[in-house]
Design a protein around this motif. Structure first.
Motif, PDB file in Angstrom:
ATOM      1  N   VAL A 199      48.841  31.138  31.900  1.00 26.88           N
ATOM      2  CA  VAL A 199      47.542  31.514  31.333  1.00 26.88           C
ATOM      3  C   VAL A 199      47.278  32.973  31.686  1.00 26.88           C
ATOM      4  O   VAL A 199      47.383  33.361  32.853  1.00 26.88           O
ATOM      5  N   PHE A 200      46.928  33.765  30.692  1.00 27.09           N
ATOM      6  CA  PHE A 200      46.758  35.199  30.903  1.00 27.09           C
ATOM      7  C   PHE A 200      45.507  35.531  31.713  1.00 27.09           C
ATOM      8  O   PHE A 200      45.555  36.312  32.653  1.00 27.09           O
ATOM      9  N   THR A 201      44.362  34.937  31.374  1.00 19.34           N
ATOM     10  CA  THR A 201      43.112  35.313  32.033  1.00 19.34           C
ATOM     11  C   THR A 201      42.054  34.219  31.890  1.00 19.34           C
ATOM     12  O   THR A 201      42.179  33.310  31.065  1.00 19.34           O
ATOM     13  N   SER A 202      41.010  34.341  32.713  1.00 23.64           N
ATOM     14  CA  SER A 202      39.825  33.486  32.553  1.00 23.64           C
ATOM     15  C   SER A 202      38.609  34.331  32.187  1.00 23.64           C
ATOM     16  O   SER A 202      37.485  33.835  32.150  1.00 23.64           O
ATOM     17  N   TYR A 203      38.826  35.618  31.936  1.00 20.83           N
ATOM     18  CA  TYR A 203      37.737  36.550  31.677  1.00 20.83           C
ATOM     19  C   TYR A 203      36.961  36.148  30.424  1.00 20.83           C
ATOM     20  O   TYR A 203      37.538  35.980  29.343  1.00 20.83           O
ATOM     21  N   TYR A 204      35.654  35.998  30.540  1.00 20.08           N
ATOM     22  CA  TYR A 204      34.847  35.431  29.466  1.00 20.08           C
ATOM     23  C   TYR A 204      34.865  36.284  28.200  1.00 20.08           C
ATOM     24  O   TYR A 204      34.696  35.761  27.087  1.00 20.08           O
TER      25      TYR A 204
END
Length: 231
Positions: free
Chosen positions: A78-83
């Motif tokens: 997974v690349f990111t969790s940034y909203y």
């Protein structure tokens, strides 16, 4: 053609659009939704989740207890969790802002290509949409993103959605799994080589797990997954 482009550029400078994320006006190029400042803040995260099924929570990293007896995906990246990334994906999917696919593709390009090379991926599959949704939207947003980050010869249209489903975002965890049961099929009998499944956002892992069920026993190689964001 050039005078027309100059005229459009002049209008853009005189009447800039407001970024849907930060609300500030900006001069846009190919898409007028998210400014470059917000795009530049979208970076890779270090995340903790089960790398076999995508589940989050306590004691899930690197593999949750449910996956210890029988591992599912060889690995899920997974690349990111940034909203703000999820914000861009939502506009691409539901507001049909196709030009955002380029920004998202370029955002993950180096990372996904490194992942493909390091795991010797020979096939890249993507989560399909139904014919009804494709007709309404005009494109599969995942296939559009892949155009900007993965060599075209790797991308295969081998997964098909065989029935309509409700939108996952409207459902709770239990409903999401029921909603996708038997919703996909594989259009080939066998896949040769390590295979990657590409998705946009992992929340419960229901979509990837249902696709893994379809692929199980039909890939002569290891099965991986890559998602842009973690919900």
């Amino acid at each position: 053609m050039k005078p027309f482009l100059d005229f459009r550029l002049a209008l853009n400078v005189l009447f800039p659009n407001a970024c849907v994320v930060c609300k500030n006006p900006f001069v846009f190029d190919h898409q007028n939704l998210i400014c470059q400042d917000c795009l530049s803040q979208m970076k890779e995260d270090i995340l903790f989740y089960c790398h076999s099924c995508g589940k989050s929570g306590d004691n899930t990293y690197p593999v949750c207890n449910d996956c210890i007896p029988e591992r599912k995906y060889e690995d899920i990246k997974v690349f990111t969790s940034y909203y703000k990334v999820q914000h861009a994906i939502q506009h691409l999917k539901f507001q049909k802002i196709k030009t955002l696919a380029k920004d998202l593709g370029l955002l993950i390009k180096d990372d996904i290509q490194d992942y493909i090379k390091s795991n010797k991926i020979q096939n890249v599959l993507y989560v399909p949409i139904s014919e009804k949704v494709k007709k309404e939207r005009g494109f599969n947003h995942l296939k559009e993103i892949l155009r900007y980050c993965v060599p075209s010869f790797l991308v295969k249209d081998y997964i098909k959605k065989v029935r309509e489903t409700d939108l996952q975002v409207r459902l709770n965890k239990e409903e999401r799994f029921k909603n996708l049961k038997d919703a996909f099929s594989l259009t080939v009998d066998k896949l040769e080589g390590n295979t990657l499944v590409f998705d946009d956002v992992i929340t419960t892992g229901a979509t990837l797990l249902e696709i893994f069920r379809v692929l199980k026993g039909k890939v002569n190689g290891k099965v991986y997954a890559y998602a842009i964001a973690k919900g």
